[in-house]
Write an enzyme that holds these catalytic residues in place. Structure first.
Site, short mmCIF file in Angstrom:
data_model
loop_
_atom_site.label_atom_id
_atom_site.label_comp_id
_atom_site.label_asym_id
_atom_site.label_seq_id
_atom_site.Cartn_x
_atom_site.Cartn_y
_atom_site.Cartn_z
N PRO A 81 0.83 -1.20 0.00
CG PRO A 81 -0.09 -1.12 2.15
CD PRO A 81 0.78 -1.95 1.26
N GLY A 83 1.70 5.18 1.19
CA GLY A 83 1.45 5.94 2.42
C GLY A 83 1.41 5.03 3.64
CB ALA A 84 1.64 1.50 4.12
N GLY A 87 8.02 2.53 2.29
CA GLY A 87 8.99 2.96 1.28
C GLY A 87 8.46 2.99 -0.14
CB SER A 88 5.08 2.99 -1.67
OG SER A 88 4.52 4.05 -0.97
CG ASP A 131 12.68 5.99 3.15
OD1 ASP A 131 13.21 5.60 4.20
OD2 ASP A 131 11.54 6.49 3.12
C1 MEV Z 1 10.56 7.99 5.92
O1 MEV Z 1 10.53 6.63 5.55
C2 MEV Z 1 11.82 8.32 6.69
C3 MEV Z 1 11.93 9.75 7.18
O2 MEV Z 1 13.05 9.80 8.05
C4 MEV Z 1 12.11 10.73 6.03
C5 MEV Z 1 13.48 10.63 5.37
O3 MEV Z 1 14.43 10.15 5.99
O4 MEV Z 1 13.59 11.11 4.23
C6 MEV Z 1 10.70 10.17 7.96
#
Ligand code: MEV
Length: 309
Positions: A81, A83-84, A87-88, A131
């Site tokens: 999904p 926004g879950a 890492g989409s 990510d």
């Molecule tokens: C998001 O998966 C990870 C965050 O630390 C954002 C980022 O590192 O770019 C919230």
């Protein structure tokens, strides 16, 4: 036609704090996003719609980054999904970059990870390379301000230095619980940024999260699951203080903790998913389901970004 895919990821430690140069540890997972790219003469489209900033920000900026001017028909397929917290956005960015770079015939992990980071930075208003580097490289990835063993590449921006390291996939069992609450990374990252800039307490929390990552990475190396899980739960509490948890995330973390070494939100938070470290994945999955969450048993993935046959 070129088809390129990238895995999702779970962050074990360090989300948000990593944006300010603190360390972080993440694993690639066995759920992937594929991006197919072919030449078109009807304008550039994504899944049949004209490409636009609002819905296809990551793909649009990936196209600009690579400088592809041809019209393309882009099709995406996802096993997770959006926004879950899995890492989409990074996976779609890297899979698109991989497809576009292949069109311009230069493809190497470091360039793609750097490009993906720049795209995330543009779309989110701030970012770290956790990510994008994890989904590009696969396996497990440790980011640190110091250069450690198995160094892959270094990314620098606005005074922060992130050294990206390969880590072997740890022998642990994880269960992800999706809250069903869609959360966009950009607004959460920007919210923490405002808090961090204006508040010394927020800076302290960010540093404390960095300490959790260092201790967590040591516990993981030693295979000390009790300590590792305890640190994950502490990391969750610190993220709640930063304001990125959600009542549903807290409820799933509490439910999973009964059968786990520890649990925490994973990714940007604000909804999205939590992850539990456990020896009893069925019981944790059931506990998550009972609390209204959607459990996913995820395996880690060695393979990062790749061109599909
Ligand atoms: C998001 O998966 C990870 C965050 O630390 C954002 C980022 O590192 O770019 C919230």
């Amino acid at each position: 036609m070129i088809s390129c895919s990238a895995p999702g990821k779970v962050i074990l430690f360090g989300e948000h704090a990593v944006v300010y140069g603190e360390p972080a540890l993440a694993l690639a997972i066995d759920r992937r996003i594929t991006c197919k790219v072919e030449e078109s003469d009807e304008g550039t489209t994504v899944n049949g719609y004209d490409i636009n900033e609002e819905h296809h920000g990551y793909i649009l900026h990936a196209l600009r980054r690579v400088g592809v001017e041809r019209e393309l028909e882009i099709t995406t397929e996802s096993q997770m999904p959006s926004g879950a917290g899995l890492g989409s956005s990074a996976a779609i960015t890297e899979a698109a970059l991989g497809g576009f770079r292949d069109l311009t015939s230069s493809f190497d992990e470091k360039t793609l990870a750097e490009d993906g980071f720049e795209v995330e930075w543009t779309v989110q208003g701030n970012a770290s390379p956790i990510d994008t580097s994890t989904v590009t490289h696969g396996n497990a990835v440790l980011l640190s301000d110091e250069k450690l063993s198995d160094h892959l590449w270094t990314i620098e921006k606005e005074g922060n230095v992130w050294n990206i390291h390969h880590r072997d996939i740890p022998d642990i069992q994880l269960v992800v619980g999706y809250t069903g609450v869609h959360a966009r990374t950009g607004p959460l990252v920007r919210r923490v940024k405002r808090f961090y800039r204006n508040n010394n307490f927020a800076k302290e929390i960010v540093r404390d999260i960095g300490d959790m990552v260092r201790q967590g990475s040591d516990a993981l190396e030693k295979g000390d699951l009790e300590r590792l899980g305890g640190l994950m739960t502490k990391n969750h509490k610190l993220l709640s203080i930063l304001g990125v948890s959600h009542p549903k995330l807290d409820a799933l973390v509490r439910a999973a903790n009964r059968y786990s070494y520890g649990a925490k939100l994973t990714g940007a938070g604000g909804g999205g998913s939590m992850v539990a470290l456990t020896d009893e994945p069925e019981k944790v999955s059931e506990a998550i389901r009972k609390r209204g969450g959607e459990p996913y048993t995820v395996d880690s993935a060695e393979e990062g970004l790749k061109i599909e046959d």
